[in-house]
Design an enzyme around this catalytic site. Structure first.
Site, PDB file in Angstrom:
ATOM      1  N   ASP A 170       5.078 -24.338 -89.927  1.00  0.00           N
ATOM      2  CA  ASP A 170       5.356 -25.731 -89.572  1.00  0.00           C
ATOM      3  C   ASP A 170       4.522 -26.052 -88.339  1.00  0.00           C
ATOM      4  O   ASP A 170       4.745 -25.460 -87.273  1.00  0.00           O
ATOM      5  CB  ASP A 170       6.841 -25.926 -89.253  1.00  0.00           C
ATOM      6  CG  ASP A 170       7.714 -25.864 -90.499  1.00  0.00           C
ATOM      7  OD1 ASP A 170       7.223 -26.221 -91.583  1.00  0.00           O
ATOM      8  OD2 ASP A 170       8.883 -25.451 -90.388  1.00  0.00           O
ATOM      9  N   ASP A 226      13.241 -32.557 -99.358  1.00  0.00           N
ATOM     10  CA  ASP A 226      14.162 -32.257 -98.254  1.00  0.00           C
ATOM     11  C   ASP A 226      15.529 -32.808 -98.632  1.00  0.00           C
ATOM     12  O   ASP A 226      15.688 -34.016 -98.826  1.00  0.00           O
ATOM     13  CB  ASP A 226      13.668 -32.891 -96.954  1.00  0.00           C
ATOM     14  CG  ASP A 226      12.379 -32.250 -96.451  1.00  0.00           C
ATOM     15  OD1 ASP A 226      12.100 -31.094 -96.825  1.00  0.00           O
ATOM     16  OD2 ASP A 226      11.647 -32.916 -95.691  1.00  0.00           O
TER      17      ASP A 226
END
Length: 258
Positions: A11, A130
């Site tokens: 990330d 998500d």
């Protein structure tokens, strides 16, 4: 039986690898190029590189950083964040990515999945989802790095991205992300039962048994993890040996057998 893949996740924010809990309180975990090189050497099956603030900041993925990262690895790399057109996809693939991950842009413009699959092949298109539990039951799709709800059902959206041409789903539970308490097995199992394309489990890895459970009970085809690898709690080889000992087929490189 096909081997199950172990995938470290990078990330990236402001050119650095970061990790948080439930998508918040990010802390620095290192340089993406150095980490990519390390994971390639350690026996990772693939890498995922996510520019996690690109969409929220309304900018494109950092192509030069993708290029530097991809140049250091010999395993497939999936790149996501700020990709909103077929031209964006082409730039990222030219920079060295093997697959494109799209989330927010796909929700806003579902045809982008189809156009990408037609241009580059379904195997190149990963639909990132998500997911957050609803108080009323089920899960809602979130976009913009987990900042914005869509009122879409995760299960319905997973079925839809498969119809549109996605070749894989990267499924992240926002509720378990960064907690190290394990993946959302109920969510994983629901999605794995809904679609026939591979599902990558993401969010919650803390111990090797969590990865085993995601595969054995959640029916995931691959497991993505970040903190446990970044902070050297476990090596990729340790996790793979644990999985192999518990009847999960994995690829262990010869030089990592000992």
């Amino acid at each position: 039986m096909l081997t199950k893949r172990i995938i470290p996740c990078l990330d990236v924010k402001d050119g650095r690898v970061v990790k948080g809990i439930n998508f918040e309180n990010l802390k620095d975990e290192g340089d993406p190029v150095d980490l990519a090189r390390y994971y390639d050497r350690e026996g990772a099956d693939e890498l995922v590189f996510l520019d996690i603030t690109a969409t929220h900041e309304k900018r494109k993925t950092i192509v030069d950083l993708v290029e530097k990262t991809a140049s250091q690895v010999f395993i497939p790399i999936t790149v996501g964040g700020g990709i909103s057109t077929v031209e964006d996809m082409k730039l990222i693939l030219r920079a060295g990515a093997d697959k494109i991950s799209i989330n927010s842009a796909a929700v806003r413009n579902p045809e982008l999945i189809t156009r990408g699959a037609e241009k580059f092949g379904s195997q190149c298109i990963v639909a990132a989802i998500d997911a957050k539990r609803r108080d009323s039951g089920g899960w809602e799709v979130f976009i913009s790095g987990g900042r914005k709800g869509t009122q879409k059902s995760v299960i319905d959206w997973a079925a839809r991205v498969q119809e549109l041409g996605a070749g894989e789903i990267l499924l992240t539970s926002m509720d378990t992300d960064g907690t190290r308490d394990g993946y959302d097995i109920e969510l994983l199992a629901k999605i794995s039962e809904t679609v026939s394309i591979p599902v990558i489990a993401s969010g919650g890895a803390g111990r090797p048994e969590h990865l085993w459970k995601a595969i054995a009970e959640g029916k995931a085809d691959a497991v993505l993890a970040a903190s446990i690898f970044h902070e050297r709690d476990y090596s990729i080889n340790e996790v793979k040996k644990y999985l192999a000992e518990h009847d999960i087929p994995v690829r262990i490189a010869e030089d990592n057998q000992k």
